[in-house]
Design a protein around this motif. Structure first.
Motif, PDB file in Angstrom:
ATOM      1  N   GLU B 229      -4.476   0.437 -25.143  1.00 54.33           N
ATOM      2  CA  GLU B 229      -4.133   0.881 -23.778  1.00 54.33           C
ATOM      3  C   GLU B 229      -3.354  -0.208 -23.056  1.00 54.33           C
ATOM      4  O   GLU B 229      -2.346   0.048 -22.394  1.00 54.33           O
ATOM      5  N   GLU B 230      -3.848  -1.431 -23.148  1.00 59.00           N
ATOM      6  CA  GLU B 230      -3.193  -2.535 -22.448  1.00 59.00           C
ATOM      7  C   GLU B 230      -1.788  -2.742 -22.964  1.00 59.00           C
ATOM      8  O   GLU B 230      -0.863  -3.032 -22.205  1.00 59.00           O
ATOM      9  N   ASP B 231      -1.633  -2.576 -24.271  1.00 55.39           N
ATOM     10  CA  ASP B 231      -0.296  -2.724 -24.845  1.00 55.39           C
ATOM     11  C   ASP B 231       0.642  -1.656 -24.300  1.00 55.39           C
ATOM     12  O   ASP B 231       1.800  -1.933 -23.950  1.00 55.39           O
ATOM     13  N   LEU B 232       0.143  -0.426 -24.229  1.00 53.36           N
ATOM     14  CA  LEU B 232       0.989   0.663 -23.716  1.00 53.36           C
ATOM     15  C   LEU B 232       1.349   0.403 -22.256  1.00 53.36           C
ATOM     16  O   LEU B 232       2.475   0.655 -21.815  1.00 53.36           O
ATOM     17  N   ARG B 233       0.409  -0.101 -21.484  1.00 55.55           N
ATOM     18  CA  ARG B 233       0.694  -0.359 -20.062  1.00 55.55           C
ATOM     19  C   ARG B 233       1.721  -1.464 -19.916  1.00 55.55           C
ATOM     20  O   ARG B 233       2.551  -1.447 -19.012  1.00 55.55           O
ATOM     21  N   ARG B 234       1.664  -2.427 -20.817  1.00 56.74           N
ATOM     22  CA  ARG B 234       2.683  -3.473 -20.763  1.00 56.74           C
ATOM     23  C   ARG B 234       4.065  -2.898 -21.002  1.00 56.74           C
ATOM     24  O   ARG B 234       5.065  -3.419 -20.546  1.00 56.74           O
ATOM     25  N   ARG B 235       4.116  -1.823 -21.734  1.00 59.94           N
ATOM     26  CA  ARG B 235       5.404  -1.191 -22.019  1.00 59.94           C
ATOM     27  C   ARG B 235       5.809  -0.233 -20.911  1.00 59.94           C
ATOM     28  O   ARG B 235       6.805   0.465 -21.038  1.00 59.94           O
ATOM     29  N   GLY B 236       5.022  -0.144 -19.869  1.00 62.17           N
ATOM     30  CA  GLY B 236       5.388   0.705 -18.739  1.00 62.17           C
ATOM     31  C   GLY B 236       4.627   2.008 -18.677  1.00 62.17           C
ATOM     32  O   GLY B 236       4.829   2.793 -17.746  1.00 62.17           O
ATOM     33  N   TYR B 237       3.770   2.248 -19.611  1.00 61.50           N
ATOM     34  CA  TYR B 237       2.949   3.470 -19.553  1.00 61.50           C
ATOM     35  C   TYR B 237       1.692   3.126 -18.770  1.00 61.50           C
ATOM     36  O   TYR B 237       0.609   2.932 -19.321  1.00 61.50           O
ATOM     37  N   TYR B 238       1.838   3.033 -17.462  1.00 59.03           N
ATOM     38  CA  TYR B 238       0.763   2.511 -16.633  1.00 59.03           C
ATOM     39  C   TYR B 238      -0.461   3.409 -16.604  1.00 59.03           C
ATOM     40  O   TYR B 238      -1.525   2.989 -16.223  1.00 59.03           O
ATOM     41  N   GLU B 239      -0.292   4.638 -16.963  1.00 55.87           N
ATOM     42  CA  GLU B 239      -1.433   5.557 -16.903  1.00 55.87           C
ATOM     43  C   GLU B 239      -1.967   5.890 -18.291  1.00 55.87           C
ATOM     44  O   GLU B 239      -2.687   6.855 -18.457  1.00 55.87           O
ATOM     45  N   ALA B 240      -1.622   5.084 -19.267  1.00 58.16           N
ATOM     46  CA  ALA B 240      -2.054   5.356 -20.641  1.00 58.16           C
ATOM     47  C   ALA B 240      -3.571   5.336 -20.731  1.00 58.16           C
ATOM     48  O   ALA B 240      -4.236   4.479 -20.153  1.00 58.16           O
ATOM     49  N   GLN B 241      -4.094   6.299 -21.480  1.00 58.62           N
ATOM     50  CA  GLN B 241      -5.553   6.352 -21.682  1.00 58.62           C
ATOM     51  C   GLN B 241      -5.839   6.790 -23.098  1.00 58.62           C
ATOM     52  O   GLN B 241      -5.238   7.763 -23.564  1.00 58.62           O
ATOM     53  N   LEU B 242      -6.741   6.110 -23.764  1.00 55.97           N
ATOM     54  CA  LEU B 242      -7.184   6.505 -25.096  1.00 55.97           C
ATOM     55  C   LEU B 242      -8.677   6.807 -25.010  1.00 55.97           C
ATOM     56  O   LEU B 242      -9.447   5.966 -24.546  1.00 55.97           O
ATOM     57  N   THR B 243      -9.067   7.988 -25.411  1.00 51.40           N
ATOM     58  CA  THR B 243     -10.486   8.361 -25.357  1.00 51.40           C
ATOM     59  C   THR B 243     -10.995   8.636 -26.758  1.00 51.40           C
ATOM     60  O   THR B 243     -10.250   9.057 -27.637  1.00 51.40           O
ATOM     61  N   LEU B 244     -12.265   8.406 -26.915  1.00 44.68           N
ATOM     62  CA  LEU B 244     -12.907   8.594 -28.216  1.00 44.68           C
ATOM     63  C   LEU B 244     -13.929   9.708 -28.088  1.00 44.68           C
ATOM     64  O   LEU B 244     -14.806   9.643 -27.221  1.00 44.68           O
ATOM     65  N   GLN B 245     -13.801  10.702 -28.945  1.00 44.53           N
ATOM     66  CA  GLN B 245     -14.831  11.756 -28.986  1.00 44.53           C
ATOM     67  C   GLN B 245     -15.531  11.684 -30.338  1.00 44.53           C
ATOM     68  O   GLN B 245     -14.893  11.395 -31.355  1.00 44.53           O
ATOM     69  N   THR B 246     -16.798  11.980 -30.309  1.00 39.98           N
ATOM     70  CA  THR B 246     -17.578  11.891 -31.550  1.00 39.98           C
ATOM     71  C   THR B 246     -18.365  13.172 -31.747  1.00 39.98           C
ATOM     72  O   THR B 246     -18.833  13.789 -30.794  1.00 39.98           O
ATOM     73  N   GLU B 247     -18.487  13.528 -33.024  1.00 37.83           N
ATOM     74  CA  GLU B 247     -19.328  14.680 -33.364  1.00 37.83           C
ATOM     75  C   GLU B 247     -20.223  14.239 -34.528  1.00 37.83           C
ATOM     76  O   GLU B 247     -19.727  13.896 -35.609  1.00 37.83           O
ATOM     77  N   PHE B 248     -21.505  14.250 -34.250  1.00 37.91           N
ATOM     78  CA  PHE B 248     -22.448  13.735 -35.239  1.00 37.91           C
ATOM     79  C   PHE B 248     -23.060  14.881 -36.035  1.00 37.91           C
ATOM     80  O   PHE B 248     -23.344  15.946 -35.495  1.00 37.91           O
ATOM     81  N   GLU B 249     -23.246  14.575 -37.293  1.00 39.78           N
ATOM     82  CA  GLU B 249     -23.969  15.525 -38.133  1.00 39.78           C
ATOM     83  C   GLU B 249     -24.677  14.721 -39.204  1.00 39.78           C
ATOM     84  O   GLU B 249     -24.030  13.968 -39.949  1.00 39.78           O
ATOM     85  N   ASP B 250     -25.978  14.899 -39.267  1.00 33.43           N
ATOM     86  CA  ASP B 250     -26.821  14.067 -40.149  1.00 33.43           C
ATOM     87  C   ASP B 250     -26.519  12.621 -39.838  1.00 33.43           C
ATOM     88  O   ASP B 250     -26.602  12.217 -38.697  1.00 33.43           O
ATOM     89  N   ASN B 251     -26.127  11.864 -40.818  1.00 31.44           N
ATOM     90  CA  ASN B 251     -25.823  10.456 -40.546  1.00 31.44           C
ATOM     91  C   ASN B 251     -24.333  10.178 -40.658  1.00 31.44           C
ATOM     92  O   ASN B 251     -23.905   9.103 -41.086  1.00 31.44           O
ATOM     93  N   ALA B 252     -23.529  11.143 -40.285  1.00 32.59           N
ATOM     94  CA  ALA B 252     -22.078  10.983 -40.347  1.00 32.59           C
ATOM     95  C   ALA B 252     -21.497  11.367 -39.001  1.00 32.59           C
ATOM     96  O   ALA B 252     -22.109  12.114 -38.227  1.00 32.59           O
TER      97      ALA B 252
END
Lengths: 167, 981
Positions: B229-252
């Motif tokens: 994100e910080e790298d993208l903002r340095r390039r001028g993408y001031y509103e860049a956002q990276l989100t992580l979604q997870t879906e669990f099943e058993d132990n994976a």
């Protein structure tokens, strides 16, 4: 001896006057079971809380201990917050009536208070604190929808317990 | 058979029901029985006798479970024990109550056990890293939570950690043992990257350090996404956002990383040079990583505020936001219009104001021609409002109004007239003060007179809201000091119809007064409880006042024998009016030793064949001391101190040193002292000291050897006033005298070695706020001594020495201090007739009236008159041809100094001083004349170095005299430690 009753009586007498075995005769009077904010909770406190139904959950010693800890944590937070409106006499009377009913009536209440060595004044002070706790929780969490309120209070209490090193 | 079976049943029942049931029922059954003994056990061993004082359970009294609980609370309050329980043992005649404790041991080691998932050593290392070592002071629940979190970060999402402490191998120490059940580890089953960005999905996944099949390390992944994100903002993408979604099943877990770069943002400022500073400071969209509306509005306000502070009163900095390239680019443009620069034309006050116009103008702080800054004007109005309120105008208002002069005429420069709209309102004066108690009609326990005296407000004074609040705090403190720990105080004003008469109502709910029922001392081993209680000076029955308890604690600290002292009330139940004071001490080591060394430097007069010259020399020195405290369980100290330094030979009149003779370290200066000191000796409030010392030392014009025995008593009548009495027997021998024989006082010639028996007394009145660096207060001392032949002295004299110093802050912060001091010394030798045999066999009679050299007054140097070197100041008749003083019987010195802290150097305070000193030493006390004082002025530098407060002073004589065919040097310098006075 031929007579069975006489033998039984003799045995009873022997048991009654026999000196206690060493190590088994010490009786625990009280002990500290928990600490909250510099105040102690003892086994006698738990016993009294259960006997007099001073907390909601008196199903077991552990439940009563937890309820006492929660109560002390909230009172400590309350002491640092902005003052609450004073408790009215009517509210106190209502709470007193609720408590009397919970313990089984006026006569039973008198007997239990005497047994536990708690005066009416001390009981009133306890019940006033109950009302203050309820008012504080209403003020802090009353704006939340009912569905969320319980969870929010539970999370908040968990954090308080963790901060106070309570499991 | 049936009969036997019945018998067996009966016996069985008797055995079962004949055993005493334990638990609550039996404990209740013991209530009321006589207590015949109270014991304390710590892990099976008897407890320290000092804990016994904490017991509320008393031998001979009926057993009361409330007393048992009270004792448990008191023991717990000293903080030394983890598990505390009370047990009772029924015995003939009653019960023995035992309090059983397990000590609270400090955690000094950490152990991790169980199924830890990651190597146990690694988990232990991570925990130590988090806590900076073994988590000695951390809460156990927090350590468990940290361990769980560390395991979660490694993919053990179901980890559970419990803990326990066990006594470790070290004495009085414990090991914290964490029992870990890490559970299964979650691994990554799939990774998907959604959304477009300048970085490819493969690059993004590689940056996270993850891959399919690797453990799920959420924290590492989040950190990587933040970096992207910080790298993208340095390039001028001031509103860049990276989100992580997870879906669990058993132990994976399946990971989905969503990339939303937002549009690239371009920032423009027009005109560029109109911005009052750099872009990053005023429009921080890059640092904030956002170009949202709120941030842009804040930036606009920031720019306009900065321009207004420069006088551009009408400055504006609106912004526009334009989307280009089909939404891929957002151009934000700030257009700055400074407008004309405004100057103050005039400040016009409304007429008829109560405060002086000059005062109001000074508070507003603007004059004709000043740049106009609206915020500064508003701040000035606030100061005016404060001044009015202090004068009792509690309802005053001060609002701004402006009048532009010839608006629109110039685009560069404009003028404005300021109109402070001051509405004074009524001036309130305190008409009455009413004290009301909530518990009336019962009499209050604190006299109303005391309450009124604690208040700063008085009838007739202007009503000031701030003063009323201070009164409230002062009354609350008054009650706290008298043991009313729960007192509630409120000061409420009420106003007359015209608002001028104000009645202050002081509402007080006193609550119960807590009295100290008894005092217990714990933790002491060598110092007796009696000695501690004597120093504490708190008695049973007195109110549990906060100030009294704190002062008592201070007295114990001042004993100097404890490493830690806590004094406080044990926890009380609600409404409990009896308090148990617990004094918990940790003794300092009984034996202390010190050793040190250093270098002493200075200018010293050296007697050579051609005369006396000043030479700069350095002398190594060292010291050793050892003290033993707590002798006999009381505050008694036996000390031994020794110091030695190696100095150059300064020559003498009989044997002058050669000009270029370095001489080596030919002179050893030493001092050896043994003292015995006892505070509150003989059960009184008086300190007692006895000492023996031997020393050899060098003065400017002679060397001497002295043996001394002394005894001293010191009594403190208050924290500021003390009186002392002393007797000393000393033997002094002069040698290497650097004054010509003919110039020496008679007494020095007749008594090169003299025995003195001296009685002296002193008074000290110290009201300085700080003995090292005072900036307020006074310090007055007086000492009087008499040496008489009747008490064993070879020569007799009387001598008095008086000192008075005052310090005053010249600014509220105490950075500028005015200091002044006066010294007066008066002495008179008691005449003694001495028969002196002559070489021709005759005997001459000589009358000696002087003081011995060691008792005469000397002046000049870094602590008296700084325009002179050490011991060089005196009237002509006591100065020898080499400029050295023989000392005199009269001394007068005055000093005036301004001290100013100017800043900090390498993080330490630095200051400058200017001073004016004047003084002289006179042959006789009756010769003292103000007109003969020799003045000197100068300046100095002060620096609070790690070695202590360093001082460098330069003093300049007003007048230089002829000495030994030449003139005195016009200036001197002094480098030393500590203030001159």
């Amino acid at each position: 001896m031929r007579s069975t009753p006489a033998a039984a009586a003799l045995l009873f007498l022997m048991c009654a006057v026999a000196p206690p075995a060493a190590g088994a005769a010490q009786i625990e009077l009280d002990r500290i079971v928990s600490r909250v904010g510099g105040q102690i909770i003892t086994q006698s406190d738990i016993r009294r809380a259960r006997t007099l139904r001073l907390v909601d959950d008196v199903s077991s010693d552990q439940a009563a201990q937890r309820a006492l800890e929660t109560r002390m944590l909230i009172l400590s937070e309350l002491g640092r917050a902005a003052p609450l409106p004073p408790i009215s006499d009517d509210d106190l009377a209502t709470r007193r009536a609720e408590w009397t009913s919970a313990v089984g009536g006026e006569a039973k209440a008198e007997a239990l208070l005497a047994q536990q060595g708690m005066s009416r004044t001390e009981l009133d002070a306890w019940l006033q604190d109950d009302l203050r706790v309820q008012a504080y929780l209403r003020r802090q969490f009353g704006m939340l929808p009912e569905a969320e309120r319980g969870r929010a209070i539970s999370d908040w209490l968990s954090r308080l317990r963790q901060r106070s090193d309570l499991r | 058979m049936r009969g036997r079976a019945r018998t067996a049943l009966i016996v069985l029942l008797l055995v079962v029901f004949g055993v005493r049931p334990s638990g609550a029922q039996t404990a209740d059954a013991l209530v009321g029985q006589t207590v015949v003994g109270v014991e304390f056990e710590i892990e099976g061993r008897p407890g320290s006798p000092s804990i016994e004082g904490l017991s509320a359970v008393r031998v001979g009294e009926p057993l009361d479970l409330d007393d048992v609980r009270t004792t448990l609370a008191r023991i717990d309050s000293i903080g030394l024990f983890d598990q505390i329980a009370a047990r009772a043992l029924p015995v003939p005649g009653g019960v023995v109550v035992a309090f059983v404790m397990a000590p609270r041991l400090p955690v000094t080691s950490l152990q991790v056990t169980g199924e830890t998932g990651i190597p146990p050593g690694e988990l232990s290392r991570l925990l130590r890293q988090r806590y900076g070592g073994v988590p000695t002071n951390a809460r156990i629940a927090a350590v468990e939570a940290t361990a769980v979190q560390l395991l979660n970060d490694e993919g053990y999402l179901a980890a559970q950690v419990t803990s326990r402490t066990e006594r470790s191998g070290e004495p009085d120490a414990a090991t914290l043992i964490l029992d870990v059940d890490a559970g299964p580890r979650t691994v990554i089953r799939s990774i998907e990257v959604r959304g477009d960005s300048p970085r490819t999905p493969r690059e993004i996944i590689r940056a996270t350090g993850t891959s399919v099949g690797s453990p799920f390390r959420r924290r590492e992944i989040q950190r990587a996404l933040t970096t992207i994100e910080e790298d993208l903002r340095r390039r001028g993408y001031y509103e860049a956002q990276l989100t992580l979604q997870t879906e669990f099943e058993d132990n994976a877990v399946d990971l989905v990383i969503t990339v939303d770069t937002g549009p690239r943002v371009e920032l423009r400022v027009e005109p560029r040079n109109a911005l009052p500073g750099d872009v990053e400071t005023f429009i921080p969209i890059r640092q904030q990583g956002s170009a949202d509306q709120d941030l842009l509005e804040d930036s606009r306000a920031r720019i306009e505020r900065a321009l207004r502070a420069q006088g551009y009163w009408r400055a504006s900095a609106p912004f526009t936001r334009r989307v280009e390239q089909d939404g891929a680019l957002v151009v934000i443009t700030f257009t700055i219009d400074r407008g004309p620069r405004y100057y103050v034309e005039a400040v016009e006050l409304p007429p008829g104001l109560s405060l002086p116009e000059s005062q109001i103008r000074e508070l507003i702080g603007f004059e004709r021609g000043d740049l106009f800054d609206e915020d500064r004007f508003l701040a000035g109005l606030a100061r005016v409002a404060d001044a009015y309120r202090l004068a009792g105008y509690y309802a005053m208002k001060a609002e701004p109004a402006y009048e532009e002069v010839e608006p629109g005429v110039s685009q560069v420069r404009a003028s404005v007239i300021l109109h402070p709209m001051i509405t004074e309102g009524p001036q309130g004066r305190i008409h009455d003060i009413v004290v009301a108690f909530s518990a009336e009609p019962s009499p209050s326990q604190v006299p109303e007179g005391d309450i009124r005296r604690a208040m700063g407000s008085a009838i007739g004074q202007p009503y000031v809201e701030l003063s009323a609040a201070q009164d409230q705090a002062a009354i609350r403190r008054l009650y706290a000091d008298r043991g009313f720990l729960d007192a509630a105080v409120r000061v409420q004003p009420s106003f007359s119809e015209d608002g001028r008469d104000v009645t202050l109502t002081v509402e007080i709910d006193e609550g119960p007064q807590v009295l100290i029922e008894n005092v217990s001392v714990v933790g002491n081993d060598r110092i007796s409880t009696r000695a501690i209680l004597d120093e504490l000076r708190i008695t049973a029955g007195q109110p549990a006042g906060a100030t009294a308890i704190e002062e008592a604690r201070g007295r114990l600290v001042d004993m100097g024998v404890f490493r830690r002292v806590t004094v406080g009330l044990a926890n009380r139940g609600p409404g409990e009016t009896r308090g148990h004071l617990i004094v918990n001490v940790v003794e300092a080591p009984a034996t202390t030793a010190g050793i040190g060394g250093g270098l002493e430097g200075g200018l010293f007069p050296r007697r050579t064949v051609s005369g006396t010259v000043d030479r700069l020399e350095f002398a190594p020195r060292g010291f050793f001391e050892i003290s033993r405290r707590n002798l006999g369980g009381r505050n008694r100290v036996l000390s031994f101190f020794s110091r030695v330094s190696f100095k150059r030979d300064l020559g003498s009149d009989e044997e002058p040193a050669a000009e270029d003779d370095d001489g080596g370290f030919a002179f050893t200066e030493y001092r050896v002292t043994t003292t015995y000191r006892e505070r509150r000796a003989f059960g009184s409030g008086t300190d007692f000291l006895v000492g023996l010392s031997s020393e050899q030392a060098r003065r400017t014009n002679f060397n001497f050897v002295r043996q001394l025995a002394n005894a001293e008593v010191l009594r403190e009548f208050s924290p500021t006033v003390s009186v002392s009495g002393r007797y000393a027997l000393e033997f002094t021998r002069l040698f290497d005298v650097r004054i010509a024989e003919a110039d020496r006082p008679l007494i020095d010639r007749l008594f090169p070695q003299v025995r003195l028996s001296i009685l002296s007394s002193g008074l000290s009145w110290d009201r300085r706020n700080d003995p090292i660096a005072p900036n307020a207060g006074t310090f007055v001392t007086g000492d009087f001594e008499v040496a008489a032949r009747a008490i064993g002295s070879e020569v007799g004299y009387v001598k008095g020495f008086f000192q008075a110093a005052g310090f005053r802050r010249l600014d509220a912060a105490g950075r500028t201090v005015l200091a002044a001091r006066g010294l007066v010394g008066l002495a008179r030798g008691l005449p003694r007739t001495v028969l002196t045999p002559q070489p021709d066999g005759s005997v001459t009679e000589e009358v000696v009236r002087d003081l011995p050299a060691s008792q005469r007054f000397f002046a000049g140097g870094s602590t008296t008159v700084r325009g002179f070197q050490l011991d060089r100041l005196g009237v002509a008749e006591i100065i020898d041809p080499n400029g050295l003083s023989r000392g005199g019987n009269g001394l007068l010195v005055t000093n005036l100094e301004i001290r100013r802290q100017v800043g900090r150097l390498f993080g330490r305070d630095m200051g400058v001083v200017g001073f004016l000193d004047a003084g002289n030493v006179f042959s006789r006390a009756s010769d003292i004349r103000l007109a003969e004082l020799r003045p000197a002025a100068g300046f100095g530098i002060r620096y609070n170095s790690p070695l202590g407060p360093l001082r460098l002073d330069f003093g300049f004589k007003f007048e230089r005299r002829e000495i030994n065919g030449g003139r005195e040097r016009g200036w001197e310098y002094h480098l030393s430690i500590g203030e001159a006075f």
